[in-house]
Design a protein around this motif. Sequence first.
Motif, PDB file in Angstrom:
ATOM      1  N   MET A 164      27.309  61.186  46.988  1.00  0.00           N
ATOM      2  CA  MET A 164      26.493  62.172  46.308  1.00  0.00           C
ATOM      3  C   MET A 164      26.977  63.576  46.655  1.00  0.00           C
ATOM      4  SD  MET A 164      22.340  62.604  46.569  1.00  0.00           S
ATOM      5  CE  MET A 164      22.380  63.367  48.204  1.00  0.00           C
ATOM      6  N   THR A 165      26.854  64.493  45.715  1.00  0.00           N
ATOM      7  CA  THR A 165      27.250  65.874  45.962  1.00  0.00           C
ATOM      8  C   THR A 165      26.555  66.410  47.208  1.00  0.00           C
ATOM      9  OG1 THR A 165      27.531  66.241  43.588  1.00  0.00           O
ATOM     10  CG2 THR A 165      27.324  68.192  44.986  1.00  0.00           C
ATOM     11  N   GLY A 166      27.353  66.985  48.101  1.00  0.00           N
ATOM     12  CA  GLY A 166      26.809  67.508  49.348  1.00  0.00           C
ATOM     13  C   GLY A 166      26.903  66.547  50.511  1.00  0.00           C
ATOM     14  N   GLN A 167      27.271  65.281  50.226  1.00  0.00           N
ATOM     15  CA  GLN A 167      27.428  64.288  51.286  1.00  0.00           C
ATOM     16  C   GLN A 167      28.906  63.987  51.504  1.00  0.00           C
ATOM     17  OE1 GLN A 167      25.151  62.846  53.215  1.00  0.00           O
ATOM     18  NE2 GLN A 167      23.290  63.622  52.228  1.00  0.00           N
ATOM     19  N   VAL A 168      29.264  63.664  52.725  1.00  0.00           N
ATOM     20  CA  VAL A 168      30.637  63.281  53.047  1.00  0.00           C
ATOM     21  C   VAL A 168      30.806  61.773  52.990  1.00  0.00           C
ATOM     22  CG1 VAL A 168      32.427  63.338  54.825  1.00  0.00           C
ATOM     23  CG2 VAL A 168      30.970  65.336  54.469  1.00  0.00           C
ATOM     24  N   VAL A 169      29.781  61.035  53.421  1.00  0.00           N
ATOM     25  CA  VAL A 169      29.827  59.580  53.493  1.00  0.00           C
ATOM     26  C   VAL A 169      29.057  58.995  52.318  1.00  0.00           C
ATOM     27  CG1 VAL A 169      29.211  57.567  54.870  1.00  0.00           C
ATOM     28  CG2 VAL A 169      29.989  59.650  55.997  1.00  0.00           C
ATOM     29  N   CYS A 170      29.615  57.955  51.709  1.00  0.00           N
ATOM     30  CA  CYS A 170      28.951  57.282  50.600  1.00  0.00           C
ATOM     31  C   CYS A 170      28.122  56.121  51.124  1.00  0.00           C
ATOM     32  CB  CYS A 170      29.975  56.777  49.586  1.00  0.00           C
ATOM     33  SG  CYS A 170      29.238  56.008  48.122  1.00  0.00           S
ATOM     34  N   GLY A 171      26.878  56.014  50.665  1.00  0.00           N
ATOM     35  CA  GLY A 171      26.005  54.920  51.075  1.00  0.00           C
ATOM     36  C   GLY A 171      26.173  53.657  50.269  1.00  0.00           C
ATOM     37  N   ASP A 172      27.063  53.661  49.284  1.00  0.00           N
ATOM     38  CA  ASP A 172      27.378  52.472  48.494  1.00  0.00           C
ATOM     39  C   ASP A 172      28.693  51.868  48.985  1.00  0.00           C
ATOM     40  OD1 ASP A 172      25.191  53.265  47.050  1.00  0.00           O
ATOM     41  OD2 ASP A 172      26.300  53.791  45.232  1.00  0.00           O
ATOM     42  N   ALA A 173      28.854  50.568  48.763  1.00  0.00           N
ATOM     43  CA  ALA A 173      30.093  49.901  49.167  1.00  0.00           C
ATOM     44  C   ALA A 173      30.302  48.673  48.296  1.00  0.00           C
ATOM     45  CB  ALA A 173      30.051  49.505  50.644  1.00  0.00           C
ATOM     46  N   PHE A 174      31.534  48.176  48.304  1.00  0.00           N
ATOM     47  CA  PHE A 174      31.840  46.949  47.564  1.00  0.00           C
ATOM     48  C   PHE A 174      32.903  46.160  48.327  1.00  0.00           C
ATOM     49  CE2 PHE A 174      35.241  49.730  46.239  1.00  0.00           C
ATOM     50  CZ  PHE A 174      36.334  48.890  46.062  1.00  0.00           C
ATOM     51  N   ALA A 175      33.046  44.903  47.966  1.00  0.00           N
ATOM     52  CA  ALA A 175      34.089  44.066  48.542  1.00  0.00           C
ATOM     53  C   ALA A 175      34.376  42.917  47.590  1.00  0.00           C
ATOM     54  CB  ALA A 175      33.685  43.529  49.914  1.00  0.00           C
ATOM     55  N   LEU A 176      35.594  42.389  47.658  1.00  0.00           N
ATOM     56  CA  LEU A 176      35.996  41.235  46.873  1.00  0.00           C
ATOM     57  C   LEU A 176      36.643  40.218  47.791  1.00  0.00           C
ATOM     58  CD1 LEU A 176      37.034  44.030  45.108  1.00  0.00           C
ATOM     59  CD2 LEU A 176      37.083  42.272  43.347  1.00  0.00           C
ATOM     60  N   ARG A 177      36.432  38.946  47.496  1.00  0.00           N
ATOM     61  CA  ARG A 177      37.103  37.883  48.239  1.00  0.00           C
ATOM     62  C   ARG A 177      37.453  36.763  47.265  1.00  0.00           C
ATOM     63  NH1 ARG A 177      33.307  35.145  52.594  1.00  0.00           N
ATOM     64  NH2 ARG A 177      34.704  33.351  52.256  1.00  0.00           N
ATOM     65  N   THR A 178      38.539  36.063  47.567  1.00  0.00           N
ATOM     66  CA  THR A 178      38.975  34.931  46.758  1.00  0.00           C
ATOM     67  C   THR A 178      39.076  33.705  47.645  1.00  0.00           C
ATOM     68  OG1 THR A 178      40.212  36.371  45.265  1.00  0.00           O
ATOM     69  CG2 THR A 178      40.767  34.044  45.223  1.00  0.00           C
TER      70      THR A 178
END
Length: 346
Positions: A164-178
Amino acid sequence: MISPSGSSSPDTAVALEAGVWHTVDHPSAVGAVRRAATTAALSLGLGESRAAEAGLVVSELASNQTRHAGSGAVSLRVRRWDDHAALEVLAVDSGPGMRDLAAAMRDGVSSRGTLGIGLGTLPRLTSSWDAWSAPGQGTVVAATFASPGARPDPAPGAGLTRPMTGQVVCGDAFALRTDDGMTSVLVADGLGHGPLAAVASQSAVRAFLEAQPAGPAVLLDRVHGALGGTRGAAVSVSRAEHGTLRHAGLGNIGGTVQGSGRSRSLVSQPGIAGTHARAVREVVVPVSPGDLLVLHSDGLTDRASLAAYPGLRERAPLVVAGLLMRDFAVRRDDACVVVVPLGGTP
């Protein structure tokens, strides 16, 4: 990147380092993003020559944004797989776009008195690349710079996060695995914003990658158990199997299967992983060759669709994700989007 550990490691696991977005809204920004790309490439051990090539391509992409689009954004991110590493570049703008992208790729093609280097640097200097552009709809270019001899990245899809604007760290994340040829995807949106939200979403990623191979409901249950003591997160898990997609979700994670002329929504249940969850149920939808799975946090609007972008569905997943982030991440919130091809070649 969070790497899985132990005997339960998947065949392929992808949880990328957070990218750094650079705003390109003035000619002076071109030099800054070029230096950032060169420094990142050197830090990966790609060597001075390779780092200079990365800087040249990034400089040309950023220069095109200021000259032709007025402004844009460039994301720089590290990709790691096996013993290899690469610098990933994504350039996005909302400018006039190009009618003939192939012509712009030829060295020497120039407009507005540019140097004529053009986009021809992409096929000559990058390890891989793809792009999409259309008149009035801007341009998205993705490029990767890997060390010589590195085998292709086995990632089955691509995703992006943006704080989010004004934040350095993102509180969202993702990952993929096979696992045994079947791809599973996780998107997590930690409650709130900033470092504590990131702790929750990264805990979800870790639990997802370290779990034994299983279906979405079981993997989501493992994530739910691992998030106790955190803020909790909205989480969804999807698994592509033979001709079908299985999906389970808790909270406000958007999901669609997008194909030619149609889009099917993936329904998640109310709840928050780590704090409050009902018994998780899966939904199963059929998929066809050429379909795309799109998962996103509520930092993107639910109107995210590929229908208005001719030919985009056939482009690389990172290009698709970049355009969706550009046009639909309009809320004042952290944002995450993941794109995974389904069902083989149409």
